[in-house]
Motif scaffolding. Structure first.
Motif, PDB file in Angstrom:
ATOM      1  N   LEU A  77       0.830  -1.209   0.000  1.00 58.58           N
ATOM      2  CA  LEU A  77       0.000   0.000   0.000  1.00 58.58           C
ATOM      3  C   LEU A  77       0.867   1.263   0.000  1.00 58.58           C
ATOM      4  O   LEU A  77       0.566   2.236  -0.702  1.00 58.58           O
ATOM      5  CB  LEU A  77      -0.942   0.000   1.195  1.00 58.58           C
ATOM      6  CG  LEU A  77      -2.098  -0.995   1.099  1.00 58.58           C
ATOM      7  CD1 LEU A  77      -2.765  -1.187   2.459  1.00 58.58           C
ATOM      8  CD2 LEU A  77      -3.108  -0.544   0.071  1.00 58.58           C
ATOM      9  N   ALA A  78       1.940   1.251   0.765  1.00 61.01           N
ATOM     10  CA  ALA A  78       2.828   2.422   0.800  1.00 61.01           C
ATOM     11  C   ALA A  78       3.527   2.616  -0.541  1.00 61.01           C
ATOM     12  O   ALA A  78       3.679   3.746  -1.013  1.00 61.01           O
ATOM     13  CB  ALA A  78       3.854   2.273   1.921  1.00 61.01           C
ATOM     14  N   PHE A  79       3.938   1.519  -1.168  1.00 57.89           N
ATOM     15  CA  PHE A  79       4.585   1.625  -2.483  1.00 57.89           C
ATOM     16  C   PHE A  79       3.629   2.214  -3.516  1.00 57.89           C
ATOM     17  O   PHE A  79       3.965   3.162  -4.228  1.00 57.89           O
ATOM     18  CB  PHE A  79       5.081   0.245  -2.945  1.00 57.89           C
ATOM     19  CG  PHE A  79       5.593   0.242  -4.353  1.00 57.89           C
ATOM     20  CD1 PHE A  79       6.830   0.779  -4.655  1.00 57.89           C
ATOM     21  CD2 PHE A  79       4.827  -0.277  -5.383  1.00 57.89           C
ATOM     22  CE1 PHE A  79       7.303   0.794  -5.964  1.00 57.89           C
ATOM     23  CE2 PHE A  79       5.279  -0.269  -6.688  1.00 57.89           C
ATOM     24  CZ  PHE A  79       6.528   0.266  -6.983  1.00 57.89           C
ATOM     25  N   VAL A  80       2.443   1.641  -3.581  1.00 61.08           N
ATOM     26  CA  VAL A  80       1.455   2.111  -4.554  1.00 61.08           C
ATOM     27  C   VAL A  80       1.051   3.546  -4.240  1.00 61.08           C
ATOM     28  O   VAL A  80       1.002   4.405  -5.129  1.00 61.08           O
ATOM     29  CB  VAL A  80       0.223   1.171  -4.566  1.00 61.08           C
ATOM     30  CG1 VAL A  80      -0.902   1.763  -5.372  1.00 61.08           C
ATOM     31  CG2 VAL A  80       0.612  -0.195  -5.105  1.00 61.08           C
ATOM     32  N   GLY A  81       0.768   3.827  -2.981  1.00 66.24           N
ATOM     33  CA  GLY A  81       0.386   5.181  -2.586  1.00 66.24           C
ATOM     34  C   GLY A  81       1.493   6.183  -2.845  1.00 66.24           C
ATOM     35  O   GLY A  81       1.241   7.288  -3.345  1.00 66.24           O
ATOM     36  N   SER A 162      -3.947  15.917 -11.178  1.00 72.45           N
ATOM     37  CA  SER A 162      -2.805  15.440 -10.407  1.00 72.45           C
ATOM     38  C   SER A 162      -3.081  15.507  -8.908  1.00 72.45           C
ATOM     39  O   SER A 162      -2.577  14.698  -8.141  1.00 72.45           O
ATOM     40  CB  SER A 162      -1.553  16.236 -10.765  1.00 72.45           C
ATOM     41  OG  SER A 162      -1.722  17.602 -10.438  1.00 72.45           O
ATOM     42  N   ARG A 163      -3.903  16.441  -8.481  1.00 71.79           N
ATOM     43  CA  ARG A 163      -4.235  16.531  -7.057  1.00 71.79           C
ATOM     44  C   ARG A 163      -5.059  15.328  -6.610  1.00 71.79           C
ATOM     45  O   ARG A 163      -4.907  14.857  -5.492  1.00 71.79           O
ATOM     46  CB  ARG A 163      -4.980  17.833  -6.778  1.00 71.79           C
ATOM     47  CG  ARG A 163      -4.080  19.036  -6.923  1.00 71.79           C
ATOM     48  CD  ARG A 163      -4.768  20.295  -6.456  1.00 71.79           C
ATOM     49  NE  ARG A 163      -3.901  21.419  -6.701  1.00 71.79           N
ATOM     50  CZ  ARG A 163      -4.133  22.359  -7.592  1.00 71.79           C
ATOM     51  NH1 ARG A 163      -5.216  22.322  -8.332  1.00 71.79           N
ATOM     52  NH2 ARG A 163      -3.295  23.357  -7.752  1.00 71.79           N
ATOM     53  N   MET A 164      -5.930  14.835  -7.483  1.00 69.99           N
ATOM     54  CA  MET A 164      -6.721  13.652  -7.140  1.00 69.99           C
ATOM     55  C   MET A 164      -5.807  12.454  -6.946  1.00 69.99           C
ATOM     56  O   MET A 164      -6.035  11.623  -6.069  1.00 69.99           O
ATOM     57  CB  MET A 164      -7.758  13.364  -8.225  1.00 69.99           C
ATOM     58  CG  MET A 164      -8.895  14.348  -8.241  1.00 69.99           C
ATOM     59  SD  MET A 164     -10.096  13.971  -9.513  1.00 69.99           S
ATOM     60  CE  MET A 164     -10.754  12.421  -8.916  1.00 69.99           C
ATOM     61  N   GLU A 165      -4.777  12.357  -7.753  1.00 72.97           N
ATOM     62  CA  GLU A 165      -3.838  11.255  -7.629  1.00 72.97           C
ATOM     63  C   GLU A 165      -3.089  11.337  -6.299  1.00 72.97           C
ATOM     64  O   GLU A 165      -2.837  10.323  -5.646  1.00 72.97           O
ATOM     65  CB  GLU A 165      -2.853  11.292  -8.803  1.00 72.97           C
ATOM     66  CG  GLU A 165      -2.403   9.948  -9.230  1.00 72.97           C
ATOM     67  CD  GLU A 165      -1.737   9.971 -10.593  1.00 72.97           C
ATOM     68  OE1 GLU A 165      -1.470   8.870 -11.078  1.00 72.97           O
ATOM     69  OE2 GLU A 165      -1.480  11.047 -11.151  1.00 72.97           O
ATOM     70  N   ILE A 166      -2.745  12.544  -5.873  1.00 71.59           N
ATOM     71  CA  ILE A 166      -2.068  12.741  -4.592  1.00 71.59           C
ATOM     72  C   ILE A 166      -2.975  12.296  -3.446  1.00 71.59           C
ATOM     73  O   ILE A 166      -2.545  11.572  -2.546  1.00 71.59           O
ATOM     74  CB  ILE A 166      -1.641  14.214  -4.430  1.00 71.59           C
ATOM     75  CG1 ILE A 166      -0.552  14.563  -5.443  1.00 71.59           C
ATOM     76  CG2 ILE A 166      -1.150  14.477  -3.004  1.00 71.59           C
ATOM     77  CD1 ILE A 166      -0.256  16.044  -5.559  1.00 71.59           C
ATOM     78  N   VAL A 167      -4.229  12.700  -3.482  1.00 78.11           N
ATOM     79  CA  VAL A 167      -5.186  12.313  -2.445  1.00 78.11           C
ATOM     80  C   VAL A 167      -5.346  10.792  -2.409  1.00 78.11           C
ATOM     81  O   VAL A 167      -5.341  10.176  -1.337  1.00 78.11           O
ATOM     82  CB  VAL A 167      -6.555  13.004  -2.666  1.00 78.11           C
ATOM     83  CG1 VAL A 167      -7.623  12.429  -1.753  1.00 78.11           C
ATOM     84  CG2 VAL A 167      -6.425  14.502  -2.459  1.00 78.11           C
ATOM     85  N   GLY A 168      -5.456  10.163  -3.567  1.00 76.90           N
ATOM     86  CA  GLY A 168      -5.569   8.704  -3.628  1.00 76.90           C
ATOM     87  C   GLY A 168      -4.358   8.015  -3.023  1.00 76.90           C
ATOM     88  O   GLY A 168      -4.481   7.031  -2.292  1.00 76.90           O
ATOM     89  N   GLY A 169      -3.177   8.522  -3.303  1.00 81.69           N
ATOM     90  CA  GLY A 169      -1.951   7.957  -2.741  1.00 81.69           C
ATOM     91  C   GLY A 169      -1.902   8.091  -1.233  1.00 81.69           C
ATOM     92  O   GLY A 169      -1.520   7.151  -0.517  1.00 81.69           O
ATOM     93  N   ILE A 170      -2.298   9.240  -0.724  1.00 76.40           N
ATOM     94  CA  ILE A 170      -2.317   9.463   0.724  1.00 76.40           C
ATOM     95  C   ILE A 170      -3.312   8.520   1.393  1.00 76.40           C
ATOM     96  O   ILE A 170      -3.035   7.966   2.464  1.00 76.40           O
ATOM     97  CB  ILE A 170      -2.625  10.943   1.036  1.00 76.40           C
ATOM     98  CG1 ILE A 170      -1.432  11.813   0.611  1.00 76.40           C
ATOM     99  CG2 ILE A 170      -2.952  11.141   2.511  1.00 76.40           C
ATOM    100  CD1 ILE A 170      -1.707  13.304   0.629  1.00 76.40           C
ATOM    101  N   ILE A 171      -4.443   8.303   0.771  1.00 81.84           N
ATOM    102  CA  ILE A 171      -5.440   7.375   1.320  1.00 81.84           C
ATOM    103  C   ILE A 171      -4.868   5.963   1.405  1.00 81.84           C
ATOM    104  O   ILE A 171      -5.019   5.276   2.418  1.00 81.84           O
ATOM    105  CB  ILE A 171      -6.729   7.400   0.476  1.00 81.84           C
ATOM    106  CG1 ILE A 171      -7.480   8.710   0.721  1.00 81.84           C
ATOM    107  CG2 ILE A 171      -7.622   6.199   0.783  1.00 81.84           C
ATOM    108  CD1 ILE A 171      -8.647   8.939  -0.210  1.00 81.84           C
ATOM    109  N   LEU A 172      -4.180   5.505   0.363  1.00 80.42           N
ATOM    110  CA  LEU A 172      -3.611   4.150   0.390  1.00 80.42           C
ATOM    111  C   LEU A 172      -2.512   4.020   1.441  1.00 80.42           C
ATOM    112  O   LEU A 172      -2.428   3.009   2.139  1.00 80.42           O
ATOM    113  CB  LEU A 172      -3.073   3.776  -0.989  1.00 80.42           C
ATOM    114  CG  LEU A 172      -4.136   3.545  -2.067  1.00 80.42           C
ATOM    115  CD1 LEU A 172      -3.473   3.183  -3.385  1.00 80.42           C
ATOM    116  CD2 LEU A 172      -5.113   2.473  -1.660  1.00 80.42           C
ATOM    117  N   ILE A 173      -1.659   5.027   1.579  1.00 82.65           N
ATOM    118  CA  ILE A 173      -0.616   4.992   2.614  1.00 82.65           C
ATOM    119  C   ILE A 173      -1.264   4.952   4.001  1.00 82.65           C
ATOM    120  O   ILE A 173      -0.840   4.191   4.873  1.00 82.65           O
ATOM    121  CB  ILE A 173       0.334   6.197   2.469  1.00 82.65           C
ATOM    122  CG1 ILE A 173       1.155   6.065   1.175  1.00 82.65           C
ATOM    123  CG2 ILE A 173       1.264   6.298   3.681  1.00 82.65           C
ATOM    124  CD1 ILE A 173       1.919   7.316   0.784  1.00 82.65           C
ATOM    125  N   GLY A 174      -2.314   5.755   4.206  1.00 81.00           N
ATOM    126  CA  GLY A 174      -3.021   5.752   5.490  1.00 81.00           C
ATOM    127  C   GLY A 174      -3.642   4.398   5.806  1.00 81.00           C
ATOM    128  O   GLY A 174      -3.589   3.927   6.945  1.00 81.00           O
TER     129      GLY A 174
END
Length: 188
Positions: A77-81, A162-174
């Motif tokens: 999840l951290a890698f993908v996020g 690109s902001r949506m992608e950042i939010v998605g990544g943060i969600i997966l890391i969380g």
């Protein structure tokens, strides 16, 4: 895994497809209902299939990694996020040159935006979670978010892709941290 966790994971995974859908609409490619259907259907279908494939690959060696499963799920999840955040910060490239809702371009975009879901399927196999319900929910949410993103893209443009992608990544890391931390402190 609770329903809330699955929904949060699905939303995080759908961010890539949503960003592509929004960019396609902002670029003028999703002008009619057929193009909207093709984009949303393919993104949802691939997001449904890829976790199943990852899960099937992962179930063969679950007994070997049960002691470190929380670390594996967190790492995936951290890698993908992290990759999603990095790509979101980098911003869009040259833009879309072909209609993304047709032919090989559609298949390649669907595959590229669902690679993350393959890793999630592997992680769910390691955690011994049945894949069908989460996978179906991931596909449905991706489809719905793609339709919504197309609507937004038509009105707002590609400014927020690109902001949506950042939010998605943060969600997966969380979500990865939510899996890891209880295992470290409470052995759950």
């Amino acid at each position: 895994m609770h329903l809330f966790d699955i929904i949060v994971m699905a939303i995080g995974l759908a961010m890539d497809a949503s960003a592509v859908s929004m960019a396609a609409a902002a670029s003028g490619y999703a002008k009619n209902r057929r193009a909207v259907f093709r984009l949303a259907f393919h993104f949802g279908l691939f997001q449904f299939m890829m976790p199943v494939i990852g899960w099937l690959l992962g179930t063969g060696f679950v007994s070997y990694v049960r002691a470190v499963d929380h670390w594996i799920a967190f790492a995936l999840l951290a890698f993908v996020g992290g990759r999603m955040v990095r790509e979101g910060i980098a911003g869009p490239g040259d833009g879309l040159h072909r209609d993304p809702s047709k032919g090989l371009t559609m298949v390649m975009l669907s595959f590229a935006t669902s690679i993350d879901a393959l890793a999630i399927g592997l992680g769910l196999a390691v955690m011994d979670i049945n894949i069908w319900y989460p996978s179906a929910l991931i596909g449905i949410i991706t489809c719905a978010m793609s339709v919504a993103a197309i609507g937004i893209g038509k009105r707002v443009g590609a400014a927020f892709g690109s902001r949506m992608e950042i939010v998605g990544g943060i969600i997966l890391i969380g979500l990865g941290l939510k899996i890891l931390i209880p295992s470290l402190f409470w052995g759950a």
